[in-house]
Scaffold this active site. Sequence first.
Site, PDB file in Angstrom:
ATOM      1  CG  ASP A  58      30.109  -1.495 -70.056  1.00 41.64           C
ATOM      2  OD1 ASP A  58      29.544  -0.656 -69.338  1.00 41.64           O
ATOM      3  OD2 ASP A  58      30.918  -2.325 -69.618  1.00 41.64           O
ATOM      4  CD  GLU A  77      33.988  -2.127 -72.068  1.00 39.66           C
ATOM      5  OE1 GLU A  77      33.209  -2.965 -71.584  1.00 39.66           O
ATOM      6  OE2 GLU A  77      35.097  -1.871 -71.553  1.00 39.66           O
ATOM      7  NE  ARG A 117      37.269  -6.542 -67.301  1.00 37.56           N
ATOM      8  CZ  ARG A 117      35.984  -6.546 -67.664  1.00 37.56           C
ATOM      9  NH1 ARG A 117      35.645  -6.210 -68.910  1.00 37.56           N
ATOM     10  NH2 ARG A 117      35.047  -6.925 -66.812  1.00 37.56           N
ATOM     11  CG  HIS A 128      32.788  -4.905 -63.897  1.00 40.51           C
ATOM     12  ND1 HIS A 128      32.176  -3.761 -63.437  1.00 40.51           N
ATOM     13  CD2 HIS A 128      33.005  -4.708 -65.222  1.00 40.51           C
ATOM     14  CE1 HIS A 128      32.029  -2.905 -64.429  1.00 40.51           C
ATOM     15  NE2 HIS A 128      32.531  -3.453 -65.514  1.00 40.51           N
ATOM     16  CG  ASP A 149      56.823  -4.805 -62.523  1.00 40.33           C
ATOM     17  OD1 ASP A 149      57.279  -5.077 -63.651  1.00 40.33           O
ATOM     18  OD2 ASP A 149      56.996  -3.696 -61.964  1.00 40.33           O
TER      19      ASP A 149
END
Length: 251
Positions: free
Chosen positions: A178, A152, A74, A49, A88
Amino acid sequence: MAALKHNAFKAGLREGRLQRGLWCTINDTLVAEMCAGLGFDWMLFDTEHSALDPLSVLPLLQAVAAYPVSPIVRPGSLNAAEIKKLLDIGAQNILVPMVQNADEAAAAVAAVEYPPAGIRGVSGLTRATAFAEIAGYHKAARAEIAVLVQVETLEAVGQIEAIAAVPGVDGIFVGPADLAAALGHVGEPSHPEVVEVSLDAVKRIVAAGKPAGFLSADEGFADRITEAGATFVSRDIDMAAMKRGLKDRLR
């Protein structure tokens, strides 16, 4: 040769220590570096987001690397290719959003583990391997990687025990925004029903033997979540804190 970096955040999860965090959405290395020195235990860089992505997260990880704070990233979704890129470039803590059930939790775990246990692609010359300077990285890396899954939705909340039972899940994060929408209270993450469901979810996560996490700028809500047993909790977002501070100056 370099040594595999110790993951202090994952150690804290195992020890059950309360770890305070800051949610980060600002794509600026100076802001990230400043926040890294404030005393938070962890900082989460949110590519779901915000305008962040793996390429823009990389300099943020570099900016905080010298400080005693654990970065979490995230990804935008449960996407093995995206998670592979984040690992990585050096992320050791991954919070996977919108995990609905045990199968999706298992897929999140598989995305961070090399074959034959998982599906993470193998590359040697990466930031994670200190550019091939960490001997035995590929065999040892998983021990210092934390996989956090986010529940969520009502479906996910109903599957907490099954998700917690998935081997390799290191923590479960409850997402109130959410969850509020799923309960019919979109835009009201501190609605009494959301509070009730979130508290129950955290208690069930803890009862299942997993660390629980949460984000709320509502101090009373965050207090109750912490009292219920959550051990990795954020009470603020970088951009929200900046906006609040500037508005206070105007007053």
